[in-house]
Design a protein around this motif. Structure first.
Motif, PDB file in Angstrom:
ATOM      1  N   LEU A  13      29.270  49.501  47.251  1.00 49.97           N
ATOM      2  CA  LEU A  13      29.859  50.745  47.752  1.00 49.97           C
ATOM      3  C   LEU A  13      28.957  51.460  48.743  1.00 49.97           C
ATOM      4  O   LEU A  13      29.444  52.163  49.635  1.00 49.97           O
ATOM      5  CB  LEU A  13      30.178  51.681  46.581  1.00 49.97           C
ATOM      6  CG  LEU A  13      31.263  51.223  45.603  1.00 49.97           C
ATOM      7  CD1 LEU A  13      31.387  52.225  44.462  1.00 49.97           C
ATOM      8  CD2 LEU A  13      32.595  51.054  46.314  1.00 49.97           C
ATOM      9  N   GLY A  14      27.655  51.336  48.553  1.00 52.48           N
ATOM     10  CA  GLY A  14      26.762  52.062  49.437  1.00 52.48           C
ATOM     11  C   GLY A  14      25.314  51.827  49.097  1.00 52.48           C
ATOM     12  O   GLY A  14      24.975  51.149  48.118  1.00 52.48           O
ATOM     13  N   ARG A  15      24.461  52.414  49.912  1.00 57.34           N
ATOM     14  CA  ARG A  15      23.019  52.241  49.743  1.00 57.34           C
ATOM     15  C   ARG A  15      22.328  53.534  50.121  1.00 57.34           C
ATOM     16  O   ARG A  15      22.611  54.119  51.170  1.00 57.34           O
ATOM     17  CB  ARG A  15      22.520  51.102  50.635  1.00 57.34           C
ATOM     18  CG  ARG A  15      21.028  50.886  50.630  1.00 57.34           C
ATOM     19  CD  ARG A  15      20.683  49.705  51.528  1.00 57.34           C
ATOM     20  NE  ARG A  15      19.248  49.447  51.531  1.00 57.34           N
ATOM     21  CZ  ARG A  15      18.685  48.424  52.172  1.00 57.34           C
ATOM     22  NH1 ARG A  15      19.442  47.600  52.846  1.00 57.34           N
ATOM     23  NH2 ARG A  15      17.392  48.256  52.118  1.00 57.34           N
ATOM     24  N   GLY A  16      21.434  53.989  49.260  1.00 53.77           N
ATOM     25  CA  GLY A  16      20.683  55.202  49.533  1.00 53.77           C
ATOM     26  C   GLY A  16      19.196  54.933  49.452  1.00 53.77           C
ATOM     27  O   GLY A  16      18.762  53.797  49.211  1.00 53.77           O
ATOM     28  N   GLY A  17      18.396  55.966  49.662  1.00 56.61           N
ATOM     29  CA  GLY A  17      16.961  55.801  49.596  1.00 56.61           C
ATOM     30  C   GLY A  17      16.476  55.513  48.195  1.00 56.61           C
ATOM     31  O   GLY A  17      15.390  54.947  48.012  1.00 56.61           O
ATOM     32  N   MET A  18      17.281  55.874  47.191  1.00 51.88           N
ATOM     33  CA  MET A  18      16.863  55.707  45.808  1.00 51.88           C
ATOM     34  C   MET A  18      17.512  54.512  45.133  1.00 51.88           C
ATOM     35  O   MET A  18      16.890  53.838  44.310  1.00 51.88           O
ATOM     36  CB  MET A  18      17.216  56.975  45.016  1.00 51.88           C
ATOM     37  CG  MET A  18      16.759  56.934  43.565  1.00 51.88           C
ATOM     38  SD  MET A  18      17.219  58.427  42.662  1.00 51.88           S
ATOM     39  CE  MET A  18      18.985  58.228  42.554  1.00 51.88           C
ATOM     40  N   ALA A  19      18.779  54.226  45.455  1.00 51.45           N
ATOM     41  CA  ALA A  19      19.511  53.206  44.714  1.00 51.45           C
ATOM     42  C   ALA A  19      20.608  52.576  45.554  1.00 51.45           C
ATOM     43  O   ALA A  19      21.077  53.162  46.524  1.00 51.45           O
ATOM     44  CB  ALA A  19      20.102  53.823  43.443  1.00 51.45           C
ATOM     45  N   ASP A  20      20.998  51.368  45.140  1.00 47.44           N
ATOM     46  CA  ASP A  20      22.194  50.716  45.670  1.00 47.44           C
ATOM     47  C   ASP A  20      23.324  50.961  44.679  1.00 47.44           C
ATOM     48  O   ASP A  20      23.100  51.017  43.469  1.00 47.44           O
ATOM     49  CB  ASP A  20      21.968  49.209  45.823  1.00 47.44           C
ATOM     50  CG  ASP A  20      20.900  48.884  46.858  1.00 47.44           C
ATOM     51  OD1 ASP A  20      20.864  49.574  47.885  1.00 47.44           O
ATOM     52  OD2 ASP A  20      20.107  47.961  46.625  1.00 47.44           O
ATOM     53  N   VAL A  21      24.546  51.096  45.195  1.00 44.71           N
ATOM     54  CA  VAL A  21      25.688  51.432  44.347  1.00 44.71           C
ATOM     55  C   VAL A  21      26.754  50.345  44.461  1.00 44.71           C
ATOM     56  O   VAL A  21      27.134  49.960  45.562  1.00 44.71           O
ATOM     57  CB  VAL A  21      26.287  52.800  44.742  1.00 44.71           C
ATOM     58  CG1 VAL A  21      27.437  53.173  43.793  1.00 44.71           C
ATOM     59  CG2 VAL A  21      25.215  53.882  44.715  1.00 44.71           C
ATOM     60  N   TYR A  22      27.204  49.856  43.292  1.00 46.49           N
ATOM     61  CA  TYR A  22      28.194  48.784  43.250  1.00 46.49           C
ATOM     62  C   TYR A  22      29.409  49.203  42.431  1.00 46.49           C
ATOM     63  O   TYR A  22      29.277  49.881  41.405  1.00 46.49           O
ATOM     64  CB  TYR A  22      27.596  47.527  42.604  1.00 46.49           C
ATOM     65  CG  TYR A  22      26.410  46.963  43.334  1.00 46.49           C
ATOM     66  CD1 TYR A  22      26.575  46.063  44.374  1.00 46.49           C
ATOM     67  CD2 TYR A  22      25.107  47.336  42.979  1.00 46.49           C
ATOM     68  CE1 TYR A  22      25.479  45.542  45.049  1.00 46.49           C
ATOM     69  CE2 TYR A  22      24.017  46.821  43.649  1.00 46.49           C
ATOM     70  CZ  TYR A  22      24.195  45.929  44.684  1.00 46.49           C
ATOM     71  OH  TYR A  22      23.119  45.416  45.356  1.00 46.49           O
ATOM     72  N   LEU A  23      30.557  48.785  42.910  1.00 48.45           N
ATOM     73  CA  LEU A  23      31.772  48.895  42.104  1.00 48.45           C
ATOM     74  C   LEU A  23      31.859  47.622  41.271  1.00 48.45           C
ATOM     75  O   LEU A  23      31.758  46.520  41.795  1.00 48.45           O
ATOM     76  CB  LEU A  23      33.000  49.033  42.989  1.00 48.45           C
ATOM     77  CG  LEU A  23      34.358  48.996  42.268  1.00 48.45           C
ATOM     78  CD1 LEU A  23      34.470  50.128  41.261  1.00 48.45           C
ATOM     79  CD2 LEU A  23      35.497  49.063  43.279  1.00 48.45           C
ATOM     80  N   CYS A  24      32.015  47.790  39.961  1.00 53.67           N
ATOM     81  CA  CYS A  24      32.052  46.652  39.042  1.00 53.67           C
ATOM     82  C   CYS A  24      33.258  46.773  38.117  1.00 53.67           C
ATOM     83  O   CYS A  24      33.905  47.822  38.043  1.00 53.67           O
ATOM     84  CB  CYS A  24      30.781  46.579  38.190  1.00 53.67           C
ATOM     85  SG  CYS A  24      29.241  46.489  39.128  1.00 53.67           S
ATOM     86  N   ARG A  25      33.522  45.690  37.407  1.00 52.08           N
ATOM     87  CA  ARG A  25      34.513  45.699  36.336  1.00 52.08           C
ATOM     88  C   ARG A  25      33.801  45.412  35.022  1.00 52.08           C
ATOM     89  O   ARG A  25      33.056  44.433  34.916  1.00 52.08           O
ATOM     90  CB  ARG A  25      35.600  44.662  36.579  1.00 52.08           C
ATOM     91  CG  ARG A  25      36.567  45.020  37.699  1.00 52.08           C
ATOM     92  CD  ARG A  25      37.738  44.050  37.740  1.00 52.08           C
ATOM     93  NE  ARG A  25      38.681  44.359  38.805  1.00 52.08           N
ATOM     94  CZ  ARG A  25      39.629  45.269  38.717  1.00 52.08           C
ATOM     95  NH1 ARG A  25      39.751  45.979  37.602  1.00 52.08           N
ATOM     96  NH2 ARG A  25      40.447  45.491  39.717  1.00 52.08           N
ATOM     97  N   LEU A  26      34.031  46.274  34.050  1.00 50.01           N
ATOM     98  CA  LEU A  26      33.492  46.062  32.709  1.00 50.01           C
ATOM     99  C   LEU A  26      34.526  45.274  31.919  1.00 50.01           C
ATOM    100  O   LEU A  26      35.643  45.739  31.705  1.00 50.01           O
ATOM    101  CB  LEU A  26      33.216  47.404  32.033  1.00 50.01           C
ATOM    102  CG  LEU A  26      32.747  47.350  30.578  1.00 50.01           C
ATOM    103  CD1 LEU A  26      31.416  46.628  30.465  1.00 50.01           C
ATOM    104  CD2 LEU A  26      32.624  48.768  30.019  1.00 50.01           C
ATOM    105  N   THR A  27      34.169  44.063  31.517  1.00 50.22           N
ATOM    106  CA  THR A  27      35.113  43.196  30.818  1.00 50.22           C
ATOM    107  C   THR A  27      34.730  43.044  29.362  1.00 50.22           C
ATOM    108  O   THR A  27      33.575  43.244  28.978  1.00 50.22           O
ATOM    109  CB  THR A  27      35.160  41.810  31.477  1.00 50.22           C
ATOM    110  OG1 THR A  27      33.844  41.227  31.449  1.00 50.22           O
ATOM    111  CG2 THR A  27      35.620  41.914  32.931  1.00 50.22           C
ATOM    112  N   GLY A  28      35.709  42.686  28.535  1.00 50.17           N
ATOM    113  CA  GLY A  28      35.464  42.521  27.114  1.00 50.17           C
ATOM    114  C   GLY A  28      36.556  41.709  26.448  1.00 50.17           C
ATOM    115  O   GLY A  28      37.430  41.135  27.120  1.00 50.17           O
ATOM    116  N   VAL A  29      36.529  41.671  25.124  1.00 48.04           N
ATOM    117  CA  VAL A  29      37.493  40.876  24.371  1.00 48.04           C
ATOM    118  C   VAL A  29      38.895  41.444  24.542  1.00 48.04           C
ATOM    119  O   VAL A  29      39.078  42.627  24.853  1.00 48.04           O
ATOM    120  CB  VAL A  29      37.117  40.851  22.869  1.00 48.04           C
ATOM    121  CG1 VAL A  29      35.771  40.177  22.670  1.00 48.04           C
ATOM    122  CG2 VAL A  29      37.108  42.252  22.288  1.00 48.04           C
ATOM    123  N   GLY A  30      39.874  40.585  24.342  1.00 48.66           N
ATOM    124  CA  GLY A  30      41.256  41.013  24.401  1.00 48.66           C
ATOM    125  C   GLY A  30      41.735  41.408  25.780  1.00 48.66           C
ATOM    126  O   GLY A  30      42.683  42.186  25.920  1.00 48.66           O
TER     127      GLY A  30
END
Length: 369
Positions: A20-37
């Protein structure tokens, strides 16, 4: 350094969608949290940049402030799910907001001639209530924590397509400041929002956030900077002296209580400044609801969607990034995404004029910066 997980949300279960973006402190990612079912939930992962990964003091401050952020439970503050360390990198996992930054939304609205002051006032009222909640947070023994965001700006407010604003990065601004205070020029982007006492290097309290809210309101309602200096030095002098062009100069059509609220929030004298975010929220809500017609939740939702047309189906995976596990990426199993270029700016260009609910906005080529 041993990898540890502080919550049940593990980066091994996070599949990267895109950067999603990049700053002086951190990189930012859009993710999917997956699990059972078939569990599948979009989340945002903020990953501390490599140059800060070995800084023990930075890591301590980042984790401390992240823990405080996780305690903030309010619909207008971004929700923090947890923090962990993987691949030698700290990862902060947060709520995903399906919508643009307030700045991008306003740019689109001004460009379309639809920068409705009623909706701006109502949305900023919600943000102020979120800040009031954070300012009042206490420790388990009842001791006030006296949290201060220190980095309130139109960029740090996201607006969901349901018309709900959320303030982001609360509680980690101090860690960010530590990471950039020696870098010449990096404060320039936030200069317009800083209270005089903050610029002066003095200890700040919640009133610095109120000042920044006032600047947000000024910019949102006029699409202009309150401090028109052409150089950093000139802007700095104007800010310290409290010299800004009255909002009424640009928007004489706005209700007097709204103009007064902005002026009080931006008052350089601490004793004369609006005393609490809750007080500011009450005034803004009253102005928005007393308008004819009033700003309703349904109307705000329609307004936001009109100027923030996103994919109805939600975040789509970038085929080039292949749904890679965030944990594997950070452990070095895949280097392509970590070195990917910056995403293109999806926001519209500077608007060429606009009209609020009360009529034409005077002046040439306003822009929300």
């Amino acid at each position: 350094m041993t990898d540890t997980t502080s919550t049940g949300t593990s980066s091994a279960r996070l599949r990267v969608v895109r950067k999603l973006g990049r700053g002086g402190m951190a990189d930012v990612y859009l993710c999917r949290l997956t699990g059972v079912g078939g569990f599948d939930k979009p989340v945002v992962a903020k990953v501390v940049r490599p140059e800060h990964a070995e800084d023990a003091e930075f890591a301590r401050m980042f984790m401390e402030e992240a823990r405080l952020s996780a305690r903030l439970q309010h619909p207008n503050l971004i929700h923090v799910y947890g923090i962990e360390q993987t691949g030698g990198r700290l990862v902060l996992m947060m709520e995903y907001v399906d919508g643009p930054s307030f700045k991008a939304l306003l740019r689109a609205a001004w460009r379309a001639g639809d920068a409705d002051w009623r909706h701006v006032a109502a949305l900023m009222s919600d943000v102020a209530r979120g800040l009031a909640h954070a300012h009042g947070l206490a420790a388990e023994d009842g001791t006030p924590l006296r949290l201060v965001h220190r980095d309130v700006s139109l960029d740090n407010i996201l607006v969901s397509r349901e018309g709900i604003p959320k303030l982001i990065d609360f509680g980690i601004a101090r860690a960010a400041d530590r990471g950039r205070h020696t870098q010449v020029g990096t404060v320039k982007g936030k200069l317009q929002y800083m209270a005089p006492e903050q610029l002066d290097g003095l200890d700040v309290d919640h009133r610095a956030d109120i000042y920044a809210l006032g600047v947000c309101l000024y910019k949102a309602l006029s699409a202009r900077n309150p401090f028109p200096g052409k150089t950093t030095r000139e802007i700095w002098r104007q800010r310290l002296a409290g010299e800004f062009i009255p909002l009424s100069t640009h928007r004489p059509d706005l209700p007097a209580p709204l103009l007064e609220a902005v002026a009080r929030a931006m008052e350089p004298d601490l004793d004369a400044r609006c005393g609490s975010a809750e007080e500011l929220a009450d005034v803004l809500e009253s102005v928005a609801l007393s308008a004819d017609p009033p700003s309703t939740r349904a109307a705000r939702r329609e307004w936001v969607r009109r100027h923030a047309p996103l994919h109805e189906e939600g975040p789509e995976e970038d085929p080039s990034e292949g749904g890679l596990s965030l944990s594997l990426m950070l452990r070095g199993s895949y280097g392509g995404l970590a070195d990917a270029g910056e995403p293109s700016d999806p926001t519209p260009g500077a608007p060429d004029g606009g009209r609020g609910a009360a009529g034409e906005t005077p002046g040439p080529e306003p822009t929300v910066e």
